[in-house]
Write an enzyme that holds these catalytic residues in place. Sequence first.
Site, short mmCIF file in Angstrom:
data_model
loop_
_atom_site.label_atom_id
_atom_site.label_comp_id
_atom_site.label_asym_id
_atom_site.label_seq_id
_atom_site.Cartn_x
_atom_site.Cartn_y
_atom_site.Cartn_z
N GLU A 154 0.72 -1.35 -0.01
CA GLU A 154 -0.17 -0.11 -0.02
C GLU A 154 0.87 1.36 0.07
O GLU A 154 1.23 1.81 1.02
CB GLU A 154 -0.74 -0.05 1.01
N ASP A 192 -10.34 0.31 11.44
CA ASP A 192 -8.91 -0.24 11.65
C ASP A 192 -8.85 -1.23 12.99
O ASP A 192 -9.41 -2.33 12.93
CB ASP A 192 -8.02 1.13 11.92
O1 LIG Z 1 -2.65 0.56 10.67
C1 LIG Z 1 -2.86 -0.31 9.85
O2 LIG Z 1 -3.59 -1.36 10.10
C2 LIG Z 1 -2.44 -0.35 8.53
O3 LIG Z 1 -0.97 -0.73 8.37
C3 LIG Z 1 -2.42 1.28 8.03
O4 LIG Z 1 -1.50 1.10 7.01
C4 LIG Z 1 -3.83 1.46 7.70
O5 LIG Z 1 -4.76 0.71 8.33
C5 LIG Z 1 -4.01 1.38 5.99
O6 LIG Z 1 -3.00 2.15 5.53
C6 LIG Z 1 -5.41 2.38 5.82
O7 LIG Z 1 -5.42 2.45 4.40
ZN LIG Z 2 -4.46 -1.63 12.06
#
Ligand SMILES: O=C(O)[C@H](O)[C@@H](O)[C@H](O)[C@H](O)CO
Ligand SMILES: [Zn+2]
Length: 313
Positions: free
Chosen positions: A130, A215
């Site tokens: 990403e 998240d």
């Molecule tokens: O913290 C996390 O779990 C990922 O590693 C992050 O990179 C973000 O969730 C992601 O980038 C959202 O787009």
């Molecule tokens: Zn995360």
Amino acid sequence: MSGYKIEAIAGAQRTYLGEGPHWNAQKNEILYVDIFGKAVHRYVPSTGENAKVTVDAGPVSLVVPVEGQPNKYLITVERDVQVMEWDGVSAKPTSLKRLYTVDDHCKTNRINDGKCDASGRLWAGTMGYEPAPGQLDPKKGTLYSFGLDGSVVKHADQIDIANGLAWTSDNSIFYYIDSFSYRVDAFDFDITSGVLSNRRTAFDFKANGVDGIPDGMTIDANGNLWVAVFAGKKVVHIDPKAGKKIGQLDFPTTNITSVTFGGPNLDILYATCAEHFLSKEDLASQSTAGSLFQVTNVGARGLAAGFNYKGPV
Ligand SMILES: O=C(O)[C@H](O)[C@@H](O)[C@H](O)[C@H](O)CO
Ligand SMILES: [Zn+2]
């Protein structure tokens, strides 16, 4: 939700991509990682003691203490699960030993979020590369468990970003977040066999008008979920049985990454956050980005402290 108080903890070291907070009840400390800072942090609220250990080999996405071995921690580095020996003070580990490597079929993947269930089995999922917001290599992730018998089991694939995990008090339900599904899913769970079944939606962010990217996640003693919302500047409180949002904590910075309850009474909510993927404007105006936050008076207590890893090291 009123009456709560959010504070960026001045004495806790800051991160670029803070994640994976774990309340270590044995030492009354909070552990957390800085994924792209390639580091594990520890902070002792009662004394202000804190330390950081850097693992140069790659992004570190989770840290879990090893049961019965006070200076051993399970960490993930890129696509490896490793056991780190660390005195809790030095800037470098005493030793690192690779236990498992996953996703050999896609070498640009990395392990992302994970934690142990009440049996001490590790759960962790992967994600594709990403490089920038919204530029994820899609559906490359897989959810794995790493058992007390040394087995590595695949439970789900086609995942975008393997994220939040939580289990009910009776271990009958496992809640799980694949971030770009914008849902919290529920599975029936058998803690003895580690088998997941009957995947269904527990909470749908878009259907409930909640913006941002779900998240990390934790569960409270009432069986309700607390979900960190990346790009959402908040943590949402969710009743997964009713599929309803029942509260919200508003933060002073945009990318809240994960949460855990901690403190001797498990009544303090700790939250990690990130500078990662913040716009230049937000970075300039959000002085608390990358902090470890504590939130008091949220009106709930954690179901349990973080579970230690009990598998082979
Ligand atoms: O913290 C996390 O779990 C990922 O590693 C992050 O990179 C973000 O969730 C992601 O980038 C959202 O787009
Ligand atoms: Zn995360």
